[in-house]
Design a protein around this motif. Structure first.
Motif, PDB file in Angstrom:
ATOM      1  N   GLU A 191       0.836  -1.203   0.000  1.00 11.78           N
ATOM      2  CA  GLU A 191       0.000   0.000   0.000  1.00 11.78           C
ATOM      3  C   GLU A 191       0.870   1.252   0.000  1.00 11.78           C
ATOM      4  O   GLU A 191       0.575   2.233  -0.700  1.00 11.78           O
ATOM      5  N   ASN A 192       1.951   1.227   0.764  1.00  8.76           N
ATOM      6  CA  ASN A 192       2.847   2.382   0.807  1.00  8.76           C
ATOM      7  C   ASN A 192       3.558   2.591  -0.529  1.00  8.76           C
ATOM      8  O   ASN A 192       3.780   3.729  -0.951  1.00  8.76           O
ATOM      9  N   ALA A 193       3.932   1.494  -1.185  1.00  2.00           N
ATOM     10  CA  ALA A 193       4.568   1.619  -2.499  1.00  2.00           C
ATOM     11  C   ALA A 193       3.615   2.274  -3.495  1.00  2.00           C
ATOM     12  O   ALA A 193       4.016   3.134  -4.292  1.00  2.00           O
ATOM     13  N   GLU A 194       2.360   1.879  -3.429  1.00  2.82           N
ATOM     14  CA  GLU A 194       1.365   2.455  -4.337  1.00  2.82           C
ATOM     15  C   GLU A 194       1.137   3.933  -4.031  1.00  2.82           C
ATOM     16  O   GLU A 194       1.067   4.768  -4.941  1.00  2.82           O
ATOM     17  N   LEU A 195       1.050   4.267  -2.743  1.00  3.62           N
ATOM     18  CA  LEU A 195       0.841   5.659  -2.355  1.00  3.62           C
ATOM     19  C   LEU A 195       2.016   6.541  -2.766  1.00  3.62           C
ATOM     20  O   LEU A 195       1.826   7.698  -3.164  1.00  3.62           O
ATOM     21  N   ALA A 196       3.232   5.988  -2.655  1.00  2.00           N
ATOM     22  CA  ALA A 196       4.434   6.753  -3.001  1.00  2.00           C
ATOM     23  C   ALA A 196       4.750   6.703  -4.491  1.00  2.00           C
ATOM     24  O   ALA A 196       5.674   7.380  -4.949  1.00  2.00           O
ATOM     25  N   ASN A 197       3.986   5.892  -5.220  1.00  2.33           N
ATOM     26  CA  ASN A 197       4.213   5.710  -6.663  1.00  2.33           C
ATOM     27  C   ASN A 197       5.643   5.247  -6.939  1.00  2.33           C
ATOM     28  O   ASN A 197       6.332   5.762  -7.818  1.00  2.33           O
ATOM     29  N   LEU A 198       6.064   4.255  -6.154  1.00  6.27           N
ATOM     30  CA  LEU A 198       7.401   3.689  -6.298  1.00  6.27           C
ATOM     31  C   LEU A 198       7.273   2.193  -6.568  1.00  6.27           C
ATOM     32  O   LEU A 198       6.475   1.505  -5.931  1.00  6.27           O
ATOM     33  N   ASN A 199       8.094   1.694  -7.469  1.00  5.34           N
ATOM     34  CA  ASN A 199       8.004   0.301  -7.894  1.00  5.34           C
ATOM     35  C   ASN A 199       9.009  -0.570  -7.145  1.00  5.34           C
ATOM     36  O   ASN A 199      10.219  -0.376  -7.247  1.00  5.34           O
ATOM     37  N   ALA A 200       8.491  -1.526  -6.382  1.00  3.17           N
ATOM     38  CA  ALA A 200       9.335  -2.497  -5.688  1.00  3.17           C
ATOM     39  C   ALA A 200       8.576  -3.817  -5.626  1.00  3.17           C
ATOM     40  O   ALA A 200       7.346  -3.847  -5.667  1.00  3.17           O
ATOM     41  N   SER A 201       9.337  -4.923  -5.545  1.00  3.18           N
ATOM     42  CA  SER A 201       8.728  -6.248  -5.468  1.00  3.18           C
ATOM     43  C   SER A 201       8.701  -6.714  -4.018  1.00  3.18           C
ATOM     44  O   SER A 201       9.708  -6.629  -3.314  1.00  3.18           O
ATOM     45  N   PHE A 202       7.546  -7.205  -3.579  1.00  4.13           N
ATOM     46  CA  PHE A 202       7.387  -7.665  -2.205  1.00  4.13           C
ATOM     47  C   PHE A 202       6.920  -9.122  -2.196  1.00  4.13           C
ATOM     48  O   PHE A 202       6.025  -9.481  -2.954  1.00  4.13           O
ATOM     49  N   PHE A 203       7.546  -9.943  -1.355  1.00  2.00           N
ATOM     50  CA  PHE A 203       7.088 -11.322  -1.236  1.00  2.00           C
ATOM     51  C   PHE A 203       7.425 -11.881   0.139  1.00  2.00           C
ATOM     52  O   PHE A 203       8.256 -11.333   0.871  1.00  2.00           O
ATOM     53  N   LYS A 204       6.752 -12.961   0.476  1.00  2.00           N
ATOM     54  CA  LYS A 204       6.904 -13.557   1.792  1.00  2.00           C
ATOM     55  C   LYS A 204       8.154 -14.425   1.850  1.00  2.00           C
ATOM     56  O   LYS A 204       8.383 -15.269   0.978  1.00  2.00           O
ATOM     57  N   SER A 205       8.960 -14.220   2.874  1.00  2.00           N
ATOM     58  CA  SER A 205      10.158 -15.036   3.069  1.00  2.00           C
ATOM     59  C   SER A 205      10.636 -14.886   4.506  1.00  2.00           C
ATOM     60  O   SER A 205      10.594 -13.788   5.071  1.00  2.00           O
ATOM     61  N   ASP A 206      11.087 -15.973   5.072  1.00  2.00           N
ATOM     62  CA  ASP A 206      11.713 -15.962   6.396  1.00  2.00           C
ATOM     63  C   ASP A 206      13.199 -15.707   6.177  1.00  2.00           C
ATOM     64  O   ASP A 206      13.973 -16.629   5.928  1.00  2.00           O
ATOM     65  N   TRP A 207      13.577 -14.437   6.256  1.00  2.00           N
ATOM     66  CA  TRP A 207      14.911 -13.981   5.891  1.00  2.00           C
ATOM     67  C   TRP A 207      15.263 -14.448   4.476  1.00  2.00           C
ATOM     68  O   TRP A 207      14.556 -14.160   3.533  1.00  2.00           O
TER      69      TRP A 207
END
Length: 280
Positions: free
Chosen positions: A155-171
């Motif tokens: 949600e923050n990436a969308e609000l800031a209009n910045l492109n980043a990839s997010f995914f679930k990982s334990d470290w």
């Protein structure tokens, strides 16, 4: 009808009795929220009478703050490295020390910007989004074990209009690829430190984002051990640490051939706070 200056005085006194830190500033910020104006605008409106709907919203927010709910949660956002980020109970509130870490990285790498960046335990996404904002051409990846935190970061990436990839990982569990820069603000408090922390931290921050076993160092040690496999030659691992951790971790890794240098960096208060390790 009560005026702005009258209600501010009463609220400040009430907050002080409840042990709220910075009672004057908190009262001003909450009233500015209810009046939908900037805090400094209040000083030009001291004699203005407050409408019922404004007072109703203000009083509800004051009740929440008096119970030590973090101000950032009530306001719904926090300023971090020039970005206005959504802030709620899904992730750790971004701290000034973490902002310092981002500033240090940006200052040191601006002449040779990283092309691939990984943020471990991204939380609200504050670190990776700040670095993406500074290094626009970088491929930015962030992970977290908490799906709630990942949702907030997206949600923050969308609000800031910045492109980043997010995914679930334990470290590093689900990480692939090689990076120029890996950065993390992992849990590093001890259980005792959490129990002695302010109510805003102890009762409202996600517990999993605060403490770590082995005196607060287990996650830091795990990251340092596994990071070399994911760093290119001369790549940087930048970490925020707890009190006494930087010297301890540097001493433990003096013979670690995976790193050509390990630097301790102080925060603004003069405490050893950050570790910057360079891949051999």
């Amino acid at each position: 009808m009560q005026s702005v200056i009258e209600i501010l005085g009463k609220c400040e006194e009430f907050f002080a009795k409840k042990g709220v830190p910075n009672p004057k500033i908190d009262a001003q910020l909450l009233l500015a929220k209810a009046m939908k104006c900037k805090r400094l605008d209040l000083f030009l409106r001291f004699d203005e009478p407050l409408k019922k709907e404004v007072l109703d919203e203000f009083r509800e927010d004051v009740k929440r703050r008096a119970k030590r709910e973090p101000l950032q949660h009530i306001l719904g956002s926090v300023d971090f490295c020039g970005l206005n980020l959504k802030c709620d109970a899904r992730a750790l509130i971004p701290r000034p020390e973490t902002e310092e870490l981002c500033d240090i990285i940006i200052s040191r790498l601006k002449e040779n910007p990283p092309k691939k960046i990984l943020d471990l335990g991204t939380g609200s996404g504050a670190i990776i989004l700040s670095l993406k904002n500074a290094f626009q051409d970088a491929e930015c990846t962030a992970c977290d074990i908490s799906e709630k935190s990942l949702a907030l970061a997206k949600e923050n990436a969308e609000l800031a209009n910045l492109n980043a990839s997010f995914f679930k990982s334990d470290w590093f569990e689900n990480i692939g690829g090689i990076f120029d820069l890996i950065v993390s603000n992992p849990p590093y408090l001890t259980e005792k430190e959490v129990s002695n922390a302010e109510a805003e931290v102890r009762e409202f921050d996600p517990p999993a984002a605060l403490s770590s076993p082995e005196g607060g160092t287990k996650d830091l040690r795990k990251i340092i051990k596994e990071a070399p496999k994911f760093l290119k030659k001369n790549g940087i691992l930048a970490l925020e640490c707890g009190i006494d951790h930087p010297t301890m971790l540097k001493d433990e890794n003096r013979e670690n051939k995976d790193f050509s240098s390990i630097e301790i960096i102080k925060d603004f208060s003069g405490r050893d706070r950050f570790l910057m390790l360079t891949r051999a």
